[in-house]
Motif scaffolding. Structure first.
Motif, short mmCIF file in Angstrom:
data_model
loop_
_atom_site.label_atom_id
_atom_site.label_comp_id
_atom_site.label_asym_id
_atom_site.label_seq_id
_atom_site.Cartn_x
_atom_site.Cartn_y
_atom_site.Cartn_z
N LEU A 1 0.84 -1.21 0.00
CA LEU A 1 0.00 0.00 0.00
C LEU A 1 0.87 1.26 0.00
O LEU A 1 0.59 2.21 -0.72
CB LEU A 1 -0.94 0.01 1.21
CG LEU A 1 -2.14 -0.92 1.13
CD1 LEU A 1 -2.87 -0.96 2.47
CD2 LEU A 1 -3.09 -0.47 0.04
N ARG A 2 1.94 1.26 0.81
CA ARG A 2 2.83 2.43 0.86
C ARG A 2 3.48 2.67 -0.50
O ARG A 2 3.55 3.80 -0.99
CB ARG A 2 3.91 2.23 1.93
CG ARG A 2 3.62 2.96 3.21
CD ARG A 2 4.84 2.99 4.12
NE ARG A 2 5.49 1.70 4.33
CZ ARG A 2 5.15 0.84 5.28
NH1 ARG A 2 4.19 1.12 6.10
NH2 ARG A 2 5.78 -0.30 5.40
N ALA A 3 3.93 1.59 -1.11
CA ALA A 3 4.58 1.72 -2.42
C ALA A 3 3.59 2.24 -3.47
O ALA A 3 3.94 3.09 -4.30
CB ALA A 3 5.15 0.37 -2.85
N TYR A 4 2.35 1.76 -3.40
CA TYR A 4 1.35 2.20 -4.38
C TYR A 4 1.05 3.69 -4.21
O TYR A 4 0.99 4.44 -5.19
CB TYR A 4 0.06 1.38 -4.22
CG TYR A 4 -1.08 1.88 -5.08
CD1 TYR A 4 -1.10 1.61 -6.44
CD2 TYR A 4 -2.11 2.63 -4.53
CE1 TYR A 4 -2.13 2.08 -7.24
CE2 TYR A 4 -3.14 3.10 -5.32
CZ TYR A 4 -3.15 2.82 -6.68
OH TYR A 4 -4.18 3.30 -7.46
N PHE A 5 0.87 4.15 -2.97
CA PHE A 5 0.49 5.55 -2.75
C PHE A 5 1.67 6.51 -2.89
O PHE A 5 1.46 7.71 -3.03
CB PHE A 5 -0.18 5.72 -1.37
CG PHE A 5 -1.59 5.21 -1.36
CD1 PHE A 5 -2.59 5.89 -2.05
CD2 PHE A 5 -1.94 4.05 -0.70
CE1 PHE A 5 -3.88 5.43 -2.05
CE2 PHE A 5 -3.23 3.59 -0.70
CZ PHE A 5 -4.21 4.27 -1.38
N GLN A 6 2.91 6.00 -2.91
CA GLN A 6 4.06 6.87 -3.15
C GLN A 6 4.29 7.06 -4.66
O GLN A 6 4.99 7.98 -5.06
CB GLN A 6 5.31 6.32 -2.48
CG GLN A 6 5.30 6.52 -0.99
CD GLN A 6 6.52 5.92 -0.30
OE1 GLN A 6 7.30 5.20 -0.92
NE2 GLN A 6 6.66 6.21 0.99
N SER A 7 3.67 6.21 -5.44
CA SER A 7 3.81 6.36 -6.90
C SER A 7 2.90 7.48 -7.39
O SER A 7 2.04 7.98 -6.65
CB SER A 7 3.48 5.04 -7.60
OG SER A 7 2.10 4.76 -7.43
N ASP A 8 3.08 7.87 -8.64
CA ASP A 8 2.29 8.98 -9.20
C ASP A 8 0.97 8.52 -9.78
O ASP A 8 0.07 9.34 -9.98
CB ASP A 8 3.11 9.68 -10.30
CG ASP A 8 4.32 10.39 -9.70
OD1 ASP A 8 4.23 10.77 -8.51
OD2 ASP A 8 5.32 10.57 -10.42
N ASP A 9 0.80 7.26 -10.09
CA ASP A 9 -0.43 6.80 -10.73
C ASP A 9 -1.41 6.20 -9.71
O ASP A 9 -1.67 5.01 -9.69
CB ASP A 9 -0.12 5.80 -11.85
CG ASP A 9 0.71 4.63 -11.33
OD1 ASP A 9 1.38 4.80 -10.31
OD2 ASP A 9 0.64 3.56 -11.95
#
Length: 161
Positions: free
Chosen positions: A26-34
């Motif tokens: 989840l952290r990795a997903y929300f740190q991305s731009d998309d």
């Protein structure tokens, strides 16, 4: 498919059922731009958690607590007072003769109080006899008032004839 998986992870996260690996996803997903538009409101929260995890405390933490000498002396004084409290009464307490005299005075006092109690009980019996006499007087007064009523009624009857 990835978006569906993220939504399921968010649901599990809100119910506190995620593992550490799932939270890392989840952290990795929300740190991305998309990030999906309907999930944008979660982004600041996960960014904050990532930053807070990297913070470190820089002050030294003392591992041994400092004991004050005053605390130690207070404990010594308390022990000394307890010891004196147990020892002094044995040496300065009443002697055997004083104990015997106190017991004699106690027994004499109990005898005197017993005599007072006997006298009070006799007075109580006399009061009960007095109560019986008072009850008899009350009954006599009632009968006398009935006699007065009878006299009044007979006078009316005789005067009416």
């Amino acid at each position: 498919m990835v978006l569906n998986n993220i939504e399921k992870l968010i649901e599990k996260y809100n119910n506190a059922e995620t593992s550490l690996a799932e939270e890392a996803q989840l952290r990795a997903y929300f740190q991305s731009d998309d990030v999906a538009p309907h999930l944008e409101h979660y982004k600041p929260m996960f960014i904050y958690f990532s930053q807070a995890q990297q913070e470190q405390y820089t002050k030294d933490v003392p591992l041994k607590p400092k004991r004050t000498k005053m605390y130690q002396w207070i404990s010594v004084a308390a022990v000394a007072v307890l010891m004196l409290g147990f020892i002094v009464p044995q040496f300065m307490g009443p002697s055997e003769a004083e104990k015997q005299e106190a017991l004699l005075v106690y027994n004499q006092t109990m005898e005197a109080l017993s005599l007072v109690s006997i006298g009070m009980n006799e007075g109580k019996e006399q009061m009960s006899n007095l109560a019986l006499v008072n009850e008899g007087i009350d009954q006599g007064a009632q009968q006398a008032s009935m006699l007065g009523e009878f006299n009044t009624i007979t006078n009316r009857i005789l005067k009416n004839k």
